[in-house]
Design a protein around this motif. Structure first.
Motif, mmCIF file in Angstrom:
data_model
loop_
_atom_site.group_PDB
_atom_site.id
_atom_site.type_symbol
_atom_site.label_atom_id
_atom_site.label_comp_id
_atom_site.label_asym_id
_atom_site.label_seq_id
_atom_site.Cartn_x
_atom_site.Cartn_y
_atom_site.Cartn_z
ATOM 1 N N ILE A 160 31.708 38.880 39.820
ATOM 2 C CA ILE A 160 32.055 40.140 39.161
ATOM 3 C C ILE A 160 32.049 39.919 37.648
ATOM 4 O O ILE A 160 32.685 38.987 37.156
ATOM 5 C CB ILE A 160 33.430 40.642 39.622
ATOM 6 C CG1 ILE A 160 33.374 40.973 41.123
ATOM 7 C CG2 ILE A 160 33.876 41.869 38.825
ATOM 8 C CD1 ILE A 160 34.725 41.212 41.754
ATOM 9 N N SER A 161 31.315 40.760 36.927
ATOM 10 C CA SER A 161 31.288 40.628 35.462
ATOM 11 C C SER A 161 32.354 41.526 34.845
ATOM 12 O O SER A 161 33.529 41.181 34.852
ATOM 13 C CB SER A 161 29.894 40.924 34.919
ATOM 14 O OG SER A 161 29.436 42.202 35.345
ATOM 15 N N LYS A 182 38.124 35.955 33.763
ATOM 16 C CA LYS A 182 39.583 36.170 33.731
ATOM 17 C C LYS A 182 39.951 37.572 33.287
ATOM 18 O O LYS A 182 41.032 38.074 33.593
ATOM 19 C CB LYS A 182 40.248 35.132 32.820
ATOM 20 C CG LYS A 182 39.821 35.166 31.361
ATOM 21 C CD LYS A 182 40.523 34.089 30.568
ATOM 22 C CE LYS A 182 40.094 34.065 29.109
ATOM 23 N NZ LYS A 182 38.662 33.726 28.953
ATOM 24 N N ALA A 183 39.050 38.236 32.546
ATOM 25 C CA ALA A 183 39.336 39.593 32.068
ATOM 26 C C ALA A 183 38.608 40.672 32.867
ATOM 27 O O ALA A 183 38.700 41.859 32.533
ATOM 28 C CB ALA A 183 38.968 39.717 30.592
ATOM 29 N N SER A 184 37.885 40.283 33.908
ATOM 30 C CA SER A 184 37.197 41.278 34.741
ATOM 31 C C SER A 184 38.210 42.190 35.424
ATOM 32 O O SER A 184 39.368 41.815 35.632
ATOM 33 C CB SER A 184 36.360 40.576 35.822
ATOM 34 O OG SER A 184 35.375 39.740 35.261
ATOM 35 N N GLU A 273 42.209 37.163 36.398
ATOM 36 C CA GLU A 273 43.268 36.168 36.495
ATOM 37 C C GLU A 273 44.325 36.586 37.512
ATOM 38 O O GLU A 273 44.775 35.772 38.331
ATOM 39 C CB GLU A 273 43.904 35.976 35.115
ATOM 40 C CG GLU A 273 44.760 34.738 34.980
ATOM 41 C CD GLU A 273 45.151 34.461 33.542
ATOM 42 O OE1 GLU A 273 45.624 33.354 33.275
ATOM 43 O OE2 GLU A 273 44.969 35.360 32.681
ATOM 44 N N GLN A 274 44.698 37.866 37.503
ATOM 45 C CA GLN A 274 45.659 38.374 38.486
ATOM 46 C C GLN A 274 45.059 38.370 39.888
ATOM 47 O O GLN A 274 45.736 38.045 40.875
ATOM 48 C CB GLN A 274 46.085 39.796 38.107
ATOM 49 C CG GLN A 274 46.915 39.890 36.838
ATOM 50 C CD GLN A 274 47.124 41.334 36.406
ATOM 51 O OE1 GLN A 274 46.194 42.151 36.455
ATOM 52 N NE2 GLN A 274 48.340 41.657 35.972
ATOM 53 N N ALA A 275 43.773 38.740 39.972
ATOM 54 C CA ALA A 275 43.098 38.787 41.272
ATOM 55 C C ALA A 275 43.047 37.405 41.910
ATOM 56 O O ALA A 275 43.134 37.276 43.137
ATOM 57 C CB ALA A 275 41.688 39.346 41.101
ATOM 58 N N LEU A 276 42.918 36.381 41.089
ATOM 59 C CA LEU A 276 42.907 35.011 41.612
ATOM 60 C C LEU A 276 44.259 34.673 42.243
ATOM 61 O O LEU A 276 44.318 34.077 43.330
ATOM 62 C CB LEU A 276 42.574 34.034 40.484
ATOM 63 C CG LEU A 276 42.494 32.553 40.866
ATOM 64 C CD1 LEU A 276 41.412 32.315 41.917
ATOM 65 C CD2 LEU A 276 42.233 31.700 39.615
ATOM 66 N N ASP A 277 45.335 35.048 41.587
ATOM 67 C CA ASP A 277 46.673 34.793 42.130
ATOM 68 C C ASP A 277 46.919 35.568 43.423
ATOM 69 O O ASP A 277 47.653 35.102 44.300
ATOM 70 C CB ASP A 277 47.737 35.171 41.098
ATOM 71 C CG ASP A 277 47.724 34.248 39.884
ATOM 72 O OD1 ASP A 277 47.250 33.104 40.027
ATOM 73 O OD2 ASP A 277 48.170 34.682 38.795
ATOM 74 N N LEU A 278 46.296 36.762 43.543
ATOM 75 C CA LEU A 278 46.498 37.599 44.727
ATOM 76 C C LEU A 278 45.546 37.254 45.873
ATOM 77 O O LEU A 278 45.659 37.812 46.957
ATOM 78 C CB LEU A 278 46.324 39.072 44.356
ATOM 79 C CG LEU A 278 47.397 39.671 43.440
ATOM 80 C CD1 LEU A 278 46.938 41.025 42.910
ATOM 81 C CD2 LEU A 278 48.723 39.801 44.193
ATOM 82 N N GLY A 279 44.615 36.356 45.620
ATOM 83 C CA GLY A 279 43.664 35.971 46.656
ATOM 84 C C GLY A 279 42.483 36.910 46.794
ATOM 85 O O GLY A 279 41.716 36.802 47.752
ATOM 86 N N SER A 286 31.103 32.541 35.780
ATOM 87 C CA SER A 286 29.963 33.457 35.698
ATOM 88 C C SER A 286 28.932 33.094 36.762
ATOM 89 O O SER A 286 29.065 32.095 37.480
ATOM 90 C CB SER A 286 29.320 33.352 34.315
ATOM 91 O OG SER A 286 28.789 32.041 34.122
ATOM 92 N N SER A 287 27.873 33.892 36.847
ATOM 93 C CA SER A 287 26.810 33.610 37.813
ATOM 94 C C SER A 287 26.107 32.291 37.478
ATOM 95 O O SER A 287 25.727 31.535 38.389
ATOM 96 C CB SER A 287 25.803 34.771 37.849
ATOM 97 O OG SER A 287 25.336 35.070 36.553
#
Length: 337
Positions: A160-161, A182-184, A273-279, A286-287
């Motif tokens: 995701i970009s 991290k800002a996506s 960054e939040q999405a990573l913590d939430l799984g 990046s790609s």
């Protein structure tokens, strides 16, 4: 000459021409020269007109030829055959809809080409989309799952970009792993449908709505008639059902990587960054990072299918603006966003 000869032949030695005759000859010469100039000028104008006519006819022919060529080449592939191992790249940009660049037919065709290519070590979906049609997103999600089962040795990575929300995340959930910056913006697992009501405006303008139907629900959610509580309740049930389908696909794709958080399926959007913590995602990158560090095949080859040059030109000229506005005003479409 003798005087007698001059007397017998008066004027014989007089060589002068009457002045009136000279004037007439001079005026006649000018008339002929003027006529000659007019004729030559007319011929020149005719030749010029013929040349311009040929030019414009040729231009019209070339224009029609180009239009026909573009019409018969509706989709272009960005894929060029390369030697050696590489990572297949498929881009999903913009709204996901049947009449948009990110439509299921184009994406599925690119996916099949990428999976069938033996030199493609893995497939990367580069996603930059706010979502769109649940049907189009569902088609792509199903095809990814089918191809993964058919080619178990070839993994799919979603990257995701700027944004991968709603219908775009629906697609990403079918991948083996999801990456983002991290800002996506990630998530927005929900369903929305909207429209406008014009009943108050019509009353002010003195406009009377006349609608004739066969079937008691044929005018369902008509924007020019007052809302009906039963229709609203029915429509809410449709949205809830679609939302539940979305949730099930995300749970199936992400499994126990999802954290137990009641907000996950509320429609909220998260940073990478939040999405990573939430799984919701598996890592940050990046790609290019995924191709180099995860897949191990740094070279990216774009398999994306793109719209014809004619459609791109029309879109750039804004021809579709009017239909888009009318669609937003008069229709109530279900969208994952």
């Amino acid at each position: 000459m003798s005087d007698w000869d001059r007397d017998k032949n008066p004027g014989w030695g007089d060589q002068s021409v009457p002045s009136s005759s000279v004037a007439q000859q001079s005026e006649s010469g000018r008339d002929w020269r003027l006529i000659e100039k007019l004729v030559l000028s007319s011929q020149a104008e005719q030749r010029k007109s013929r040349r311009w006519g040929i030019f414009f006819k040729s231009l019209t022919f070339i224009y029609l030829f180009v239009i026909l060529f573009l019409l018969y080449a509706p989709v272009q592939s960005g894929f060029e055959k390369v030697g050696g191992e590489h990572t297949a790249l498929i881009q999903i940009n913009g709204p996901i809809a049947a009449d948009e660049e990110a439509n299921a037919d184009s994406v599925v065709t690119a996916l099949r080409e990428a999976f069938d290519e033996p030199e493609a070590k893995a497939v990367v979906l580069r996603i930059n989309s706010p979502g769109g049609s649940p049907v189009q997103s569902g088609y792509i999600n199903d095809e990814i799952e089918r191809l993964r089962a058919e080619h178990p040795d070839k993994k799919v990575y979603a990257v995701i970009s700027d944004i991968g929300a709603s219908g775009a995340y629906y697609i990403a959930a079918a991948a083996d792993e999801i990456y983002a910056d991290k800002a996506s913006l990630v998530g927005s697992i929900g369903v929305v449908a909207g429209g406008f009501g014009f009943t108050g405006l019509m009353d002010k303008l003195g406009v009377e709505r006349r609608l004739y139907t066969s079937g008691e629900n044929k005018a369902f959610l008509d924007p020019f008639t007052p809302e009906n509580d039963k229709e609203v309740a029915f429509w809410q049930d449709v949205l809830d059902t679609t939302h539940q389908q979305f949730i099930e696909q995300v749970k199936e794709g992400r499994g126990d990587r999802l954290k137990d958080d009641s907000r996950l399926f509320s429609g909220l959007v998260w940073t990478g960054e939040q999405a990573l913590d939430l799984g919701l995602i598996d890592g940050l990158g990046s790609s290019s990072y995924v191709a180099r560090e995860v897949v191990g095949a740094e070279e990216l080859v774009d398999y994306s299918r793109r719209p014809s040059q004619l459609k791109q030109l029309i879109d750039q000229l804004g021809v579709s603006l009017g239909s888009g506005v009318a669609s937003e005003l008069l229709q109530s479409r279900v969208e994952l966003r």
